[in-house]
Design an enzyme around this catalytic site. Structure first.
Site, PDB file in Angstrom:
ATOM      1  N   ASP A  82       0.827  -1.208   0.000  1.00 25.96           N
ATOM      2  CA  ASP A  82       0.000   0.000   0.000  1.00 25.96           C
ATOM      3  C   ASP A  82       0.862   1.259   0.000  1.00 25.96           C
ATOM      4  OD1 ASP A  82      -2.275  -1.655   0.166  1.00 25.96           O
ATOM      5  OD2 ASP A  82      -2.081  -1.751   2.354  1.00 25.96           O
TER       6      ASP A  82
ATOM      7  N   HIS B 243      -5.514  -3.609   5.354  1.00 31.26           N
ATOM      8  CA  HIS B 243      -4.889  -4.000   4.076  1.00 31.26           C
ATOM      9  C   HIS B 243      -5.931  -4.540   3.106  1.00 31.26           C
ATOM     10  CE1 HIS B 243      -1.683  -5.055   1.388  1.00 31.26           C
ATOM     11  NE2 HIS B 243      -1.897  -6.365   1.477  1.00 31.26           N
TER      12      HIS B 243
END
Length: 413
Positions: free
Chosen positions: A243, A270
């Site tokens: 990310d 996530h």
């Protein structure tokens, strides 16, 4: 590199190596001058050639790792002809890393990238099948670490003996006709089984969880370790580095910034809306319109889907995930090696919010998480504050689902 008389190793933009004493001179870019022709007689680099370069503008290591590498190179100041020089003192590789799920779509490129690290002495590759060929292939790469393969449950515990870092990308991708619950149950059982073996064989190792859904698999791992009596929350990490990698890349592209200078903290979880890039905390400081914030946030949250659609059903984000995981492994190895300046975003047990697990920037040391950086959650914009509150219910449900799964499943003795 033993076969070359004059070798070049560049960790900035230029470097030169020539026969005679081992020296390093400093200019705007770091330059290494190696003089002893046999100085690297026992070192196997990334390739046998007269030059290997890694420019700062595109370094795999990233800004912090690059700075750490500079510290290991420029050690003892000296003088030669009134010019400051530095003796090169390469570190010996000393850490063992195990990849559980090494024959898979993430595991194979991840193994290759980790094999390139000068900090590891042994790379243990485990999978239920097809890992022997992966290990044979990797063993031909002329980097210092030894590659060992382990196949099937009977060899799992042997693959973990003496290991410092365990990386778990094992699991299955979602297939046609498979519900999210089907996927969860399969991967949850895989993670549970593997973490039980870690608890028995190398309870002091850093554990990196990649297997999805990370928002649930990390709590599962924590519960298993608790039941085994070896849980250390400082050493259990959900790898959310992808990310951050995506956020840095997309922001640099959008704002025409030098990529290595960009750092965007990403918090929460996530998956989907639980991924929250804090664009207001971007370094270097940069301004965004409301439209840009919305566009970038949604793109970062849905970047996995972007790759799946681009591959047209032929796979998911395996290469970028392997890259991000390798970066996190490298950071962990630096921390274990004594680097006091290692910071990464990851999903860990946390008290930053009311949730028991939360992704944020942490400082990593020899014993794991040394500090959770709470300042990243201070002074958020209105958009970020609302997004943070919106992600909490979904993240809470994922955490509870993982804990409930672990607690209803008996732990293997």
């Amino acid at each position: 590199m033993a076969g070359s008389q004059a070798t070049t190793f560049s960790i900035s933009s230029t470097a030169s190596c020539n026969p005679k004493p081992c020296m390093v001179s400093r200019s705007k870019s770091l330059r290494l001058q190696l003089t002893a022709p046999n100085y690297f007689s026992s070192f196997s680099g990334l390739k046998v050639a007269t030059s290997v370069s890694c420019e700062t503008g595109s370094s795999f290591l990233g800004k912090e790792s690059f700075a750490a590498l500079q510290k290991t190179v420029a050690c003892k100041p000296a003088r030669q002809n009134d010019t400051p020089v530095y003796c090169l003192q390469p570190r010996a590789s000393s850490f063992k890393v195990a990849i559980l799920g090494a024959a898979g779509g993430i595991g194979q490129p991840l193994a290759l990238l980790i094999k390139m690290s000068p900090l590891i002495s042994a790379l243990h590759l485990y999978d239920i099948a097809n890992v022997k060929g992966v290990a044979a292939d990797l063993s031909h790469c002329n980097t210092p670490s030894e590659v060992l393969d382990f196949t099937g449950p009977t060899e799992l515990r042997n693959s973990l003996k003496g290991v410092n870092v365990v990386v778990i990308p094992a699991g299955v991708p979602r297939k046609p006709g498979m519900t999210r619950d089907d996927l969860f149950n399969i991967n949850a059982n895989i993670v549970k089984t593997l973490v039980e073996a870690v608890a028995d064989s190398c309870p002091d190792a850093f554990i990196h969880i990649i297997s999805n859904p990370v928002n649930s698999t990390v709590p599962i791992a924590a519960e298993v370790l608790k039941q085994k009596g070896v849980y250390d929350p400082k050493k259990l990490f959900g790898v959310t580095t992808l990310d951050v990698v995506r956020a840095n890349t997309f922001v640099a592209q959008k704002k025409n910034l030098k990529l290595i200078d960009v750092d965007v903290p990403v918090i929460g979880g996530h998956a989907g809306i639980t991924i929250l890039p804090l664009l207001s905390k971007t370094k270097p400081s940069v301004s965004f319109t409301d439209e840009e914030v919305e566009e970038l946030t949604v793109r970062i949250q849905n970047a996995g889907t972007e790759v799946v659609e681009a591959k047209a059903g032929a796979g998911s984000a395996t290469l970028s995930m392997a890259y991000a995981a390798a970066r996190f492994v490298e950071s962990s190895l630096r921390a274990l090696d004594g680097d006091a300046d290692v910071y990464e975003c990851c999903y860990v047990q946390s008290e930053l919010t009311e949730l028991p697990f939360f992704a944020s920037r942490v400082k990593i040391g020899k014993k794991g998480v040394e500090a959770v950086i709470s300042s990243d959650l201070q002074g958020l914009t209105e958009y970020e504050t609302k997004a943070l509150e919106a992600l909490k219910p979904e993240l809470k449900a994922s955490i509870e689902k993982g804990i409930a799964f672990a607690n209803k499943q008996p732990v293997a003795a």
